[in-house]
Enzyme design. Structure first.
Site, PDB file in Angstrom:
ATOM      1  N   SER A   9       0.442  -1.138   0.056  1.00 28.42           N
ATOM      2  CA  SER A   9      -0.267   0.116  -0.103  1.00 28.42           C
ATOM      3  C   SER A   9       0.542   1.307  -0.270  1.00 28.42           C
ATOM      4  CB  SER A   9      -0.892   0.314   1.089  1.00 28.42           C
ATOM      5  OG  SER A   9      -2.000  -1.103   0.641  1.00 28.42           O
ATOM      6  N   THR A  10       1.927   1.152   0.516  1.00 25.33           N
ATOM      7  CA  THR A  10       2.884   2.509   0.807  1.00 25.33           C
ATOM      8  C   THR A  10       4.639   2.021   0.515  1.00 25.33           C
ATOM      9  OG1 THR A  10       2.845   2.242   3.068  1.00 25.33           O
ATOM     10  CG2 THR A  10       1.127   3.646   2.357  1.00 25.33           C
TER      11      THR A  10
END
Length: 191
Positions: A9-10
């Site tokens: 996600s990041t």
């Protein structure tokens, strides 16, 4: 071919765990994304889907790495199934090539549909209860009837632009146009 898909996600997260698990599962190539699952645009997933051929298998580390939601995941699995591509999840030990794996996904789909129907029923029941108490849905009107008449008069005088009228009255264009349309329809009804 056995193709893998990994997503984090990041930028703070690391793909190594997923990449290692997919290579151990026999993936010949791994497509990757660094994007939130809520993002609809994932270039790695798009590239994976574009490269698939009948008989291929897509391997993922966990189901939540592939779909943004259960509905999205089921849609992707149905799309893969329609093109003759299997899906295998390493962590959940699910393989849609097998009958048991397909059964699990059909159960997921049934549960998702059941949940959507429950939400719809609850929403309808809540709206009915609110209506029974005299509550009406929708936004509250921005202008009281007197201010609405002022806005309509300013519009009909044609001395000000729509933007000026909106600024003076503190409403948006669509609100002003809705008032104009409503007033015009009342005039037509009374004629």
């Amino acid at each position: 071919m056995i193709l893998g898909y990994a997503r984090i996600s990041t930028d703070d997260q690391n793909l190594d765990l997923q990449r290692d698990a997919l290579l151990k599962a026999g993936c010949e190539r791994v497509f990757e994304d660094t994007a939130s699952g809520s993002k609809t645009e994932r270039t790695g997933l798009a590239a994976l889907l574009a490269s698939l051929r009948k008989g291929d298998t897509v391997v993922i580390w966990r189901l939540d790495r592939l779909g943004r939601s259960l509905k999205d995941l089921i849609g992707l699995v149905e799309r893969l199934d329609a093109t003759g591509v299997g899906l295998r999840s390493v962590q959940e030990n699910i393989d849609t090539v097998s009958i048991g794996g397909r059964l699990v996904f059909h159960l997921f789909g049934a549960l998702a549909e059941f949940e959507r129907n429950l939400i719809r029923e609850r929403t309808q029941a809540g709206l009915s209860a609110a209506r029974a108490r005299g509550r009406k849905g929708g936004r509250k009107t921005r202008l009281d009837p007197a201010k609405r008449e002022v806005a309509l008069r300013l519009y009909r005088e044609r001395k000000h632009t729509i933007a000026e009228i909106c600024r003076m009255m503190g409403v948006g264009r669509s609100t002003l146009y809705n008032y104009i349309t409503e007033a015009d329809s009342r005039v037509l009804e009374s004629a």
